[in-house]
Write a protein that holds these residues in place. Structure first.
Motif, PDB file in Angstrom:
ATOM      1  N   PHE A  49     -10.039  11.138  -3.497  1.00 29.58           N
ATOM      2  CA  PHE A  49      -9.177  10.275  -2.667  1.00 29.58           C
ATOM      3  C   PHE A  49      -9.809   8.901  -2.522  1.00 29.58           C
ATOM      4  CE2 PHE A  49      -7.385  14.046  -0.065  1.00 29.58           C
ATOM      5  CZ  PHE A  49      -6.311  14.155  -0.923  1.00 29.58           C
ATOM      6  N   VAL A  50     -11.057   8.918  -2.124  1.00 28.94           N
ATOM      7  CA  VAL A  50     -11.728   7.679  -1.764  1.00 28.94           C
ATOM      8  C   VAL A  50     -12.014   6.823  -2.999  1.00 28.94           C
ATOM      9  CG1 VAL A  50     -13.919   6.848  -0.904  1.00 28.94           C
ATOM     10  CG2 VAL A  50     -12.666   8.551   0.386  1.00 28.94           C
ATOM     11  N   ILE A  51     -12.450   7.471  -4.068  1.00 25.83           N
ATOM     12  CA  ILE A  51     -12.785   6.709  -5.280  1.00 25.83           C
ATOM     13  C   ILE A  51     -11.535   6.062  -5.866  1.00 25.83           C
ATOM     14  CG2 ILE A  51     -13.552   6.950  -7.658  1.00 25.83           C
ATOM     15  CD1 ILE A  51     -15.567   9.064  -6.620  1.00 25.83           C
ATOM     16  N   PHE A  52     -10.441   6.833  -5.922  1.00 20.27           N
ATOM     17  CA  PHE A  52      -9.216   6.225  -6.442  1.00 20.27           C
ATOM     18  C   PHE A  52      -8.643   5.205  -5.463  1.00 20.27           C
ATOM     19  CE2 PHE A  52      -9.587   9.543  -9.541  1.00 20.27           C
ATOM     20  CZ  PHE A  52      -9.134   8.909 -10.689  1.00 20.27           C
ATOM     21  N   GLY A  53      -8.925   5.403  -4.183  1.00 23.22           N
ATOM     22  CA  GLY A  53      -8.541   4.384  -3.199  1.00 23.22           C
ATOM     23  C   GLY A  53      -9.217   3.058  -3.527  1.00 23.22           C
ATOM     24  N   ILE A  54     -10.496   3.103  -3.854  1.00 26.80           N
ATOM     25  CA  ILE A  54     -11.238   1.884  -4.209  1.00 26.80           C
ATOM     26  C   ILE A  54     -10.643   1.253  -5.472  1.00 26.80           C
ATOM     27  CG2 ILE A  54     -13.461   1.018  -5.030  1.00 26.80           C
ATOM     28  CD1 ILE A  54     -14.770   3.202  -3.257  1.00 26.80           C
ATOM     29  N   PHE A  55     -10.381   2.089  -6.445  1.00 27.25           N
ATOM     30  CA  PHE A  55      -9.780   1.621  -7.696  1.00 27.25           C
ATOM     31  C   PHE A  55      -8.474   0.880  -7.397  1.00 27.25           C
ATOM     32  CE2 PHE A  55      -8.125   3.329 -12.081  1.00 27.25           C
ATOM     33  CZ  PHE A  55      -8.321   2.078 -12.645  1.00 27.25           C
ATOM     34  N   ALA A  56      -7.633   1.483  -6.564  1.00 19.12           N
ATOM     35  CA  ALA A  56      -6.325   0.892  -6.270  1.00 19.12           C
ATOM     36  C   ALA A  56      -6.452  -0.370  -5.412  1.00 19.12           C
ATOM     37  CB  ALA A  56      -5.428   1.920  -5.580  1.00 19.12           C
ATOM     38  N   ILE A  57      -7.397  -0.378  -4.476  1.00 16.29           N
ATOM     39  CA  ILE A  57      -7.594  -1.594  -3.664  1.00 16.29           C
ATOM     40  C   ILE A  57      -7.909  -2.772  -4.585  1.00 16.29           C
ATOM     41  CG2 ILE A  57      -9.130  -2.742  -2.022  1.00 16.29           C
ATOM     42  CD1 ILE A  57      -9.574  -0.036  -0.690  1.00 16.29           C
ATOM     43  N   GLY A  58      -8.779  -2.532  -5.550  1.00 17.06           N
ATOM     44  CA  GLY A  58      -9.160  -3.589  -6.482  1.00 17.06           C
ATOM     45  C   GLY A  58      -7.999  -4.005  -7.361  1.00 17.06           C
ATOM     46  N   PHE A  59      -7.259  -3.019  -7.835  1.00 13.27           N
ATOM     47  CA  PHE A  59      -6.119  -3.319  -8.695  1.00 13.27           C
ATOM     48  C   PHE A  59      -5.110  -4.183  -7.963  1.00 13.27           C
ATOM     49  CE2 PHE A  59      -2.051  -2.362 -10.702  1.00 13.27           C
ATOM     50  CZ  PHE A  59      -2.365  -2.637 -12.012  1.00 13.27           C
ATOM     51  N   ASN A  60      -4.955  -3.903  -6.688  1.00 17.72           N
ATOM     52  CA  ASN A  60      -3.999  -4.636  -5.861  1.00 17.72           C
ATOM     53  C   ASN A  60      -4.385  -6.103  -5.694  1.00 17.72           C
ATOM     54  OD1 ASN A  60      -1.723  -4.734  -4.113  1.00 17.72           O
ATOM     55  ND2 ASN A  60      -3.096  -4.660  -2.358  1.00 17.72           N
ATOM     56  N   ILE A  61      -5.669  -6.411  -5.775  1.00 18.82           N
ATOM     57  CA  ILE A  61      -6.092  -7.817  -5.667  1.00 18.82           C
ATOM     58  C   ILE A  61      -5.536  -8.596  -6.851  1.00 18.82           C
ATOM     59  CG2 ILE A  61      -8.097  -9.365  -5.759  1.00 18.82           C
ATOM     60  CD1 ILE A  61      -9.591  -7.273  -4.089  1.00 18.82           C
ATOM     61  N   LEU A  62      -5.499  -7.963  -8.004  1.00 14.61           N
ATOM     62  CA  LEU A  62      -4.891  -8.627  -9.153  1.00 14.61           C
ATOM     63  C   LEU A  62      -3.368  -8.539  -9.088  1.00 14.61           C
ATOM     64  CD1 LEU A  62      -5.219 -10.019 -11.926  1.00 14.61           C
ATOM     65  CD2 LEU A  62      -5.082  -7.758 -12.946  1.00 14.61           C
ATOM     66  N   PHE A  63      -2.853  -7.325  -9.070  1.00 10.56           N
ATOM     67  CA  PHE A  63      -1.416  -7.135  -9.201  1.00 10.56           C
ATOM     68  C   PHE A  63      -0.662  -7.551  -7.936  1.00 10.56           C
ATOM     69  CE2 PHE A  63       2.233  -4.042  -8.874  1.00 10.56           C
ATOM     70  CZ  PHE A  63       3.071  -4.792  -9.675  1.00 10.56           C
TER      71      PHE A  63
END
Ligand SMILES: Nc1ncnc2c1ncn2[C@@H]1O[C@H](COP(=O)(O)OP(=O)(O)OP(=O)(O)O)[C@@H](O)[C@H]1O
Ligand SMILES: [Mg+2]
Lengths: 406, 252
Positions: A49-63
Motif C-alpha cells: 500500500f505504502v510503496i505504491f502510494g509513494i509511486f503514485a504521489i510522485g507520478f501525480n507531480i508530473l501528471f
C-alpha cells in the motif's frame, strides 16, 4: 506548522494517523472469522500500500500538475530496484544506502528519458515514454542480463562481495535487510481477544518514508514551482510570453516523479531484496496511471487513495474463489446459489481486473475528479443539510449558484 | 533612435506577402498605434516582435539589441510584454495566481526550482499582485477561476499580467475588443495613466478609432503588409491615403 497552512497540515496529520495505525485499521475482523479474509493488515500488503502510494504521489507531480501523461514510469521503479539490490550485494544490507542510490540512479535515468521524451507533448510524449520503458524491459531481459539477472531477476547470493557486513551469516544463510541493525522482517504481534495485530519494522520504515514523501509533495504543490507546473498544463503559450521557459519546469517535474518511482523501487527491494524485469513492464506503468486517475489526479491525497484501493482489490478480491462464494451464498436455495456464484464469479479471483475496469469506468464517467471528488461531493451534501435549517439569508441572492458539471 | 527599430522586415506565408518591407520606429515613452484593415498584417508584425515568428528578411532591434533568433521567453525577459488578440491566460488557475506568475517570472527569471517556498508567503509579490488587481478593478475577483470569467474580464486580467511585469515595451493587440463601452473607457484611462506614471512604451493595435485617437501620439497605417504612412493623429485623420485604405472602408 512545518510551513504548511492549517488545511494541509491536518491532511498530513490524517495521513500520519492512518499509516501509523494501519495495522489496527486494516484488521477490523477477528482472526478466524469468516470476514477475516477481508483483513489487509499483514506486513506484505501494508508495505505494498505504502510503496505504491509513494509511486503514485510522485507520478501525480508530473501528471496531476503538468498534465504530461507518462506511460513508462515503471521503468524508473525497476531501475531503482536494480540499483538497490546492487547496493546490497556490493556495499551493505543496511537499507539507507540502497534507497538513496535507488533514488539517484532513477533520477539520472529519468533526466535522460525525460530530456528526449519532452521534446514532444500530448500523445507523442506518452508513446515515447512507453517505448523507452518497453526498451528498458527488453534490455533487462536480454543484453543487460549480467546486470539484471535476466529472467530469474536480480537476487542476493551467498557469495556477494559485501564490503560492510558479511556474505553469509553464521547459520549459513544470506543476511537480511536492516536499518542499523533493526531487521526489516522483524514483527511485533499483539493479541487482543480474538484479534491479532502485526507491527512490522519494514512497514513502519516505509510509512515514515511515505510521510516524508507526502510532505515534500504538499510543499511542491504550494510552491511557486508547483504553480508553474500547473501553468504548464494550463497555457504554455502564455508562459513563454510571460518570460518563463516551460521546458526545464516540465523536465524537473519529470525527474522528481522519476525519483519518487526510484524511491518506491528502493523500498521494495529493502523489504524483499529481489528485482525482476516484470516490474518495468508496461502494465506496471499503466497501473500507476490508473491509481492516480482513480484517486484523483492533481489532488494531494488522491494518488494514495487510488494506490490503496487498487492494491487492496488486487490482493483481497483476487483471493476469493468459487468455494468461498459457495459458502457466502450457502443460505440460498441450491439453484439460486449456483446462479449467484456463476454471476459473481467472473468478477473475483483472476477476474478482479474486470471489477477494477468497471469501477474505473464508473469513476471516470461520473467522478472525473476521482475518489477525492466523490468525497468532496459527500461532504458538500452533509454541509448543505447542516446549513439548511438556518433558512435563506435575506442579504444573499436567494438563488444558489448553478452547479456546473466539471 | 527609438526603443524599437524594425527595418526591412518581410514575411511570406506561402504565396501571401503578410509583411512587405516594414520599417517602424517606436520612440521611448510614447504610445504608438498601428492601424489597418483586417488581414493587413498587424498581428503578424507583433508575432515577429515577440519571437513567435521569424521574418524572412529584415532586422528588429529592441533597445539596441537584436530580437531575432531569441525565444519568446528571452524576449519577454528583455522587457517586451504582449496582450494577445484572443486573451491568453491561465484558465485553470485563479485570478490571483495568474498575476502572481508574472511577478515570479520577473523576480526569478525564466526558470527557478523554487519548490520549497510557498506562493502566498511572498509578501512583496502578493502586494504587487494585489495592487495591480486594484488598478484594473478586479480585486473582487481575486479568487475566481480565470476561465469562468467574461471575455472582457479575461482581457483585463491579461493586461494586468503584462503590466505587473512593468515591461519597457507593452504590445497590445486589440485590447478593448469584446469589452463593454464603460470598460473600454476605463481601459483607456488605465493605459494613459500607466504610460505617464510608469514610463512604459506602448505599441497598440486597435480597430476602435475612439481608443486610437484618445491614446496614440504616433500612428502607423498598415495595408497589405506595408506601412502606408506614419504621422501624428491629427495628420492621419485627414490623410487621403488613409481615408482610402482604411477609414474610407470603415465608413463605407
Ligand atoms: N500562421 C499563419 N499562416 C498562414 N497565414 C497567416 C498566418 N498568420 C497570418 N496569416 C495571414 O496573414 C495575413 C495577415 O494576418 P494578420 O493576422 O497579421 O492580420 P491583422 O492585421 O492582424 O488582421 P485582424 O485585424 O483581422 O486581426 C492574413 O491574410 C492571414 O490570413
Ligand atoms: Mg490581428
Amino acid at each position: 506548522m512545518l510551513g504548511l497552512n492549517k488545511k494541509d497540515f491536518s491532511l498530513l496529520l490524517i495521513v500520519a494517523l492512518l499509516t501509523m495505525l494501519a495495522p489496527f485499521i486494516l484488521n477490523p475482523f477477528p482472526e478466524g472469522s469468516e470476514l477475516a479474509q477481508f483483513n489487509a493488515g499483514y506486513p506484505d500488503l501494508m508495505q505494498r500500500f505504502v510503496i505504491f502510494g509513494i509511486f503514485a504521489i510522485g507520478f501525480n507531480i508530473l501528471f496531476g500538475l503538468t498534465g504530461y501523461l507518462s506511460f513508462g514510469h515503471a521503468a524508473f521503479l525497476g531501475v531503482g530496484s536494480y540499483a538497490g539490490v546492487w547496493m546490497m550485494k556490493l556495499l551493505t544490507m543496511n537499507v539507507i544506502p540502497a534507497i538513496l542510490v535507488s533514488v539517484i540512479v532513477a533520477g539520472l535515468f529519468s533526466i535522460l528519458i525525460g530530456y528526449i521524451s519532452l521534446r514532444r507533448s500530448g500523445i507523442y510524449f506518452s508513446i515515447l515514454t512507453l517505448a523507452f520503458a518497453q526498451m528498458s524491459f527488453a534490455l533487462a531481459y536480454s543484453v543487460l542480463t549480467p546486470l539484471t539477472g535476466g529472467e530469474t531477476g536480480l537476487q542476493l547470493s551467498l557469495n556477494d562481495p559485501r564490503i560492510i557486513g558479511t556474505s553469509v551469516t553464521e547459520s549459513g544463510s544470506i543476511p537480511v535487510t536492516h536499518l542499523f541493525g533493526l531487521e526489516m522482517r522483524d514483527s511485533f504481534e499483539l493479541e487482543m481477544g480474538a484479534w491479532l495485530f502485526t507491527f512490522n519494522a519494514g512497514y513502519y520504515v516505509c510509512a515514515v518514508v511515505l510521510l516524508v514523501a507526502f510532505y515534500i509533495a504538499i510543499r511542491i504543490f504550494r510552491s511557486p514551482f508547483g504553480m508553474m507546473l500547473r501553468a504548464v498544463k494550463s497555457n504554455q503559450q502564455r508562459m513563454k510570453y510571460t518570460g518563463l521557459n516551460p521546458k526545464p519546469y516540465t523536465l524537473a517535474a519529470f525527474v522528481i516523479s522519476g525519483m519518487y518511482a526510484g524511491l518506491a523501487g528502493g523500498l521494495m527491494v529493502s523489504m524483499d531484496p529481489l528485482a525482476g524485469a516484470e516490474r518495468m513492464f508496461w502494465t506496471a506503468s499503466g497501473e500507476v496511471v490508473l491509481m492516480t486517475i482513480l484517486g484523483g489526479a492533481g489532488t494531494l491525497i488522491g494518488p494514495i487513495l487510488g494506490a490503496g484501493m487498487i492494491k487492496y482489490m488486487e490482493n483481497i478480491l483476487s483471493k476469493i474463489n468459487s468455494t468461498i462464494l459457495h459458502e457466502w451464498f450457502a443460505f440460498m436455495p441450491d439453484g439460486i446459489e449456483d446462479l449467484l456464484v456463476t454471476l459473481v464469479y467472473p468478477f473475483i479471483g483472476k477476474g478482479w481486473h474486470l471489477t477494477l475496469g468497471i469501477i474505473f469506468m464508473l469513476v471516470v464517467i461520473f467522478l472525473p475528479g476521482g475518489l477525492v471528488e466523490g468525497g468532496q461531493r459527500i461532504a458538500r451534501l452533509f454541509r448543505r443539510k447542516k446549513e439548511e435549517p438556518k433558512g435563506p439569508d435575506p442579504e444573499h441572492h436567494p438563488k444558489p449558484a448553478p452547479h456546473v458539471a466539471e | 533612435m527609438g526603443i524599437l527599430e524594425v527595418k526591412g522586415v518581410n514575411k511570406r506565408f506561402g504565396g501571401l506577402q503578410a509583411l512587405g518591407d516594414v520599417n517602424l520606429s517606436v520612440e521611448e515613452n510614447t504610445v504608438h498605434a498601428i492601424i489597418g484593415p483586417n488581414g493587413a498584417g498587424k498581428s503578424t508584425l507583433l508575432n515577429v516582435l515577440v519571437g513567435k515568428l521569424i521574418p524572412d528578411t529584415g532586422s528588429v532591434m529592441f533597445d539596441g539589441q537584436s530580437v531575432l533568433g531569441r525565444s519568446p521567453h528571452e524576449i519577454n525577459q528583455m522587457g517586451i510584454s504582449r496582450v494577445f488578440q484572443t486573451p491568453e491566460i491561465f484558465g485553470d488557475l485563479t485570478v490571483m495566481e495568474n498575476v502572481m506568475i508574472p511577478c515570479f517570472a520577473r523576480r526569478d527569471g525564466s526558470f527557478r526550482l523554487h519548490a520549497f517556498e510557498t506562493v502566498f508567503n511572498e509578501k512583496a509579490l502578493v502586494e504587487q499582485a494585489e495592487q495591480i488587481l486594484i488598478d484594473v478593478n478586479m480585486i473582487d475577483k481575486r479568487d475566481m477561476h480565470a476561465a469562468s470569467m467574461s471575455r472582457g474580464d479575461k482581457r483585463r486580467l491579461e493586461m494586468a499580467m503584462c503590466l505587473v511585469q512593468e515591461p519597457r515595451l507593452l504590445l497590445l493587440d486589440e485590447p478593448t475588443a469584446g469589452m463593454a463601452r464603460a470598460d473600454t473607457n476605463n481601459t483607456i484611462e488605465l493605459l494613459k495613466e500607466i504610460n505617464e506614471k510608469r514610463d512604459i512604451t506602448m505599441a497598440i493595435i486597435e480597430h476602435d478609432m475612439h481608443v486610437v485617437f484618445s491614446l496614440a501620439e504616433r500612428i502607423t497605417v498598415l495595408a497589405q503588409g506595408t506601412p502606408l504612412v506614419e504621422d501624428t493623429p491629427e495628420n492621419i485623420k485627414g490623410h487621403p491615403k488613409v481615408q482610402e485604405a482604411y477609414l474610407g472602408q470603415a465608413h463605407g
